[in-house]
Enzyme design. Structure first.
Site, short mmCIF file in Angstrom:
data_model
loop_
_atom_site.label_atom_id
_atom_site.label_comp_id
_atom_site.label_asym_id
_atom_site.label_seq_id
_atom_site.Cartn_x
_atom_site.Cartn_y
_atom_site.Cartn_z
N HIS A 175 28.67 62.65 -8.51
CA HIS A 175 28.49 61.78 -7.35
C HIS A 175 27.21 60.95 -7.43
CE1 HIS A 175 25.98 65.18 -5.72
NE2 HIS A 175 25.29 64.17 -5.23
N ASP A 240 40.67 66.77 -2.11
CA ASP A 240 39.57 67.70 -1.81
C ASP A 240 39.30 68.72 -2.90
OD1 ASP A 240 37.48 68.27 -0.07
OD2 ASP A 240 38.55 69.93 0.85
N SER A 316 20.29 66.87 -5.97
CA SER A 316 21.64 66.88 -6.53
C SER A 316 21.61 66.53 -8.02
CB SER A 316 22.53 65.86 -5.81
OG SER A 316 22.75 66.23 -4.48
#
Length: 383
Positions: A175, A240, A316
């Site tokens: 991400h 998901d 992250s």
């Protein structure tokens, strides 16, 4: 080598049954398990249109599907697993390709992976990732920052953290460069930052020699040559399962010349020393600081580790590591066993609870990432 069609649950149980040895060579030495690993190899590559690089960088991700939701879903079929482990490669000139892979088994063992469905409802995410007292440690001074293991943590120009896992490779979260639909702004000119002393001699300047302030550091940047993102992240966001595949590998344009930390297959949480994990990252509430933390693993699924390590956006992509005994070399060794992904708000037995989540390096993911690094599956037989 032969492909195994159908469900991968048989491979998963074979792995659990015969793919590892006793986790301890002695009661006081938690030992790296020995796995027989599958092989993930490219089968075909297609050219894709150039992306528009229009996504906003997200420094954290969230999901409402917790451990029970994750554990209750079926394993992917062989064809689904191949789709998830296929990957996109983005090059510095903006071109990109999609590579389809095959999964092969050697010595009658392999790997399976669970994924989550999207049917579980969840609460809205809270804005904190600190649990009780803030237990993070800012690392100061070049004697620490420039030495292993802290020196393996690097900063991405998109705002995330990464970890050096080879001479020219950085492991991070998917991400940090891709939002599941397209690449984030700045990815085409992605850079990786290495902390170094601000002054050439490593000092503080002539008028600061007796200062009690921490030594000033700066980032030296290296451009990224290409990136690899699994299709499980890109396709998975539609149903998901994406968080299971929230990892990416960056290849630098030149070697970084620092000691790196090898990747390893994530052992079960009960085999981790003290049940704890460690990671360091560039949390955005402490700009310019490398922040170290460790904590207990609270729960686990096949693909994820649930913990409450204090963290903020910017951390992250940090490599989650442990230190265990390497039986063959008769030495202690740290390995990256996961990638810190983000925050998850979970309904636990009717009571809301939040976790920070790390993506585990499973045998299949190890085989894929190792092949990205080495380019030869024969160099990826030891996890």
């Amino acid at each position: 080598m032969a492909g195994i069609p159908g469900l991968l649950f048989l491979l998963f149980f074979l792995l659990c049954a015969v793919g590892q040895v006793s986790p301890y060579s002695a009661p006081w030495k938690p030992t790296w398990p020995a796995y027989r690993l599958p092989v993930v190899l490219p089968q075909s590559t297609l050219n894709l249109a150039k992306p528009d690089f229009g996504a906003e960088a997200k420094l954290e991700v969230s999901s409402s599907c917790g451990p029970q939701c994750h554990k209750g879903t079926p394993l992917p079929t062989y064809e689904e697993a191949k789709q998830y482990l296929s990957y996109e490669t983005l090059y510095a000139n903006g071109s990109r390709t999609e590579t389809q892979v095959g999964i092969y088994i050697l010595s009658s063992s392999g790997d399976g992976a669970q994924h989550r469905d999207s049917g579980s409802s969840g609460k809205s995410r809270r804005k904190r990732q600190i649990y009780g007292y803030d237990s993070r440690f800012s690392i100061f001074g070049k004697d620490f920052l420039l030495n292993y293991p802290f020196s393996t943590s690097v900063k991405l120009s998109t705002g995330c953290t990464g970890t050096l896992v080879a001479e020219k490779h950085v492991l991070t979260a998917a991400h940090c460069i891709h939002d599941g639909k397209t690449y984030v702004k700045g990815t085409q000119k992605l850079r990786v930052g290495f902390l170094k002393p601000k002054f050439k001699d490593g000092g503080r300047g002539a008028n600061d020699s007796t200062s009690a302030m921490p030594e000033q550091m700066k980032f030296q940047w290296i451009r990224v040559k290409r990136t690899h993102v699994p299709k499980g992240w890109i396709k998975g966001n539609a149903n998901d399962i994406g968080m299971d595949y929230d990892y990416a590998l960056l290849e630098l344009k030149k070697p970084h010349k620092r000691k790196f930390m090898k990747i390893g297959v994530s052992p079960p949480a009960k085999q981790l020393p003290g049940g704890r994990i460690h990671f360091s990252g560039y949390d955005n509430d402490r700009p310019g600081n490398l922040v170290y933390r460790f904590c207990d693993v609270k729960d686990e699924t096949y693909d994820l580790l649930y913990q409450q390590c204090d963290a903020q956006p910017g951390a992250s992509g940090s490599g989650v590591y442990v230190r265990m005994w390497k039986r063959q070399q008769q030495k202690w060794e740290r390995k990256i066993i996961g990638i810190f992904s983000g925050h998850q708000w979970v309904d636990m037995n009717g009571s809301p609870q939040d976790f920070n989540v790390a993506v585990r390096i499973t045998p299949l993911k190890y085989a894929q990432i190792c092949y990205w690094i080495k380019g030869n599956y024969l160099d990826c037989r030891e996890g």
